[in-house]
Write a protein that holds these residues in place. Sequence first.
Motif, PDB file in Angstrom:
ATOM      1  N   GLU A   1      36.191  62.231  50.899  1.00 16.86           N
ATOM      2  CA  GLU A   1      37.375  61.360  50.821  1.00 16.86           C
ATOM      3  C   GLU A   1      37.583  60.613  52.132  1.00 16.86           C
ATOM      4  N   ASP A   2      37.145  61.246  53.189  1.00 21.59           N
ATOM      5  CA  ASP A   2      37.411  60.680  54.507  1.00 21.59           C
ATOM      6  C   ASP A   2      36.192  60.046  55.146  1.00 21.59           C
TER       7      ASP A   2
ATOM      8  N   ASP B   1      36.205  54.075  53.585  1.00 24.12           N
ATOM      9  CA  ASP B   1      37.185  53.148  54.151  1.00 24.12           C
ATOM     10  C   ASP B   1      37.112  51.789  53.479  1.00 24.12           C
TER      11      ASP B   1
ATOM     12  N   GLU C   1      35.984  67.053  49.139  1.00 23.92           N
ATOM     13  CA  GLU C   1      37.195  66.702  49.875  1.00 23.92           C
ATOM     14  C   GLU C   1      36.852  65.930  51.134  1.00 23.92           C
ATOM     15  N   GLY C   2      35.795  66.372  51.810  1.00 21.42           N
ATOM     16  CA  GLY C   2      35.377  65.702  53.031  1.00 21.42           C
ATOM     17  C   GLY C   2      34.945  64.279  52.763  1.00 21.42           C
TER      18      GLY C   2
END
Lengths: 153, 172
Positions: free
Chosen positions: B6-7, B12, B3-4
């Motif tokens: 993803e960011d 980006d 999940e982390g």
Amino acid sequence: MVDALRETHRVLAPGGVLVDARPDSRVVARVERPTGSRFQRYGLVETNRLTLKDDRMSDVAIAHAKRERLFKSRRRGRFWHLVPFESLAELRDYLWDHLRFARRARWSVDAATRRRHAADRFVIRRAIRYEVLSAIKATVPSTARAASDPRMQ
Amino acid sequence: MREGAEDAPGRDRIHGRELMGAQAAAEVDQTARAPRVRPKSVIERRGHARSISRAKLRLPVIDVGTCVPIYSSNSSSLRPRPLDELRAWGGTRLIRGRKVLDVGCGDGRFAVGLAPLAASVDGIDPDPEAIRIARRNARAAGIRNIHFEVGAAQQLPYADDTFDVVILSWSL
């Protein structure tokens, strides 16, 4: 946040749409001075560290909801939003009060230039991100499907 | 951990490329094949939005305009106007004639702005004072197809499949 997204999914009709819009903390906001039709950059305003963390958690929640197949992304993007101020003092007050931003701008012009234009209008230019998501729902209600499924009987 | 990821800043790049035009994306591809050394921008040095260089981030601009009061304690007045924001999301057809729920509606600024287009608008916010102001604003605007309730996003007081559109505007 994932709980809120699940609730959102519950109240949405099949084919319903969820719109998630919020400031994009990954793009640094800018302090600019309008000069006719153009803008002169005066500095950058960083996002508060706690807000950055919150935004990351929101991103994770959205990603989680997509992995759970509650929603699928239809469209996403960003746009600029200009927040106007009558003077530099007003802009500083705003930064001091506002939780999202760091309390002080990082100026890219010298103090003398800032003093010279202190009474001019300024803007904070910040990026807003949005994502339009479709709710993924079975067309047949789950109870009816369970009743018709021989494996469930 | 997934999940982390993803960011993570590297991700980006994917998002940034989607936002750029075909020409800009082609430029990025070219850069990927023949990397060249260039000075890092301030944004890159600070570690924010590494792949979104300032030159490539050409976004449409939404100004709050002159009709909106200059900075006051009411921060919602500094947000984009509802119809402008709606236009950025894809236009009024998104909500026209539909049942809309505004989660985290605050003082109802956004919900009141959308109500003339939608079949009905519901707003929900955990702050009773904000809801009181929202009801007052709706009354003042003479809008009847709008309802506000105090409540949390985690427990929405609505039946299943009630709404066509749910908006989380600056509230997630």
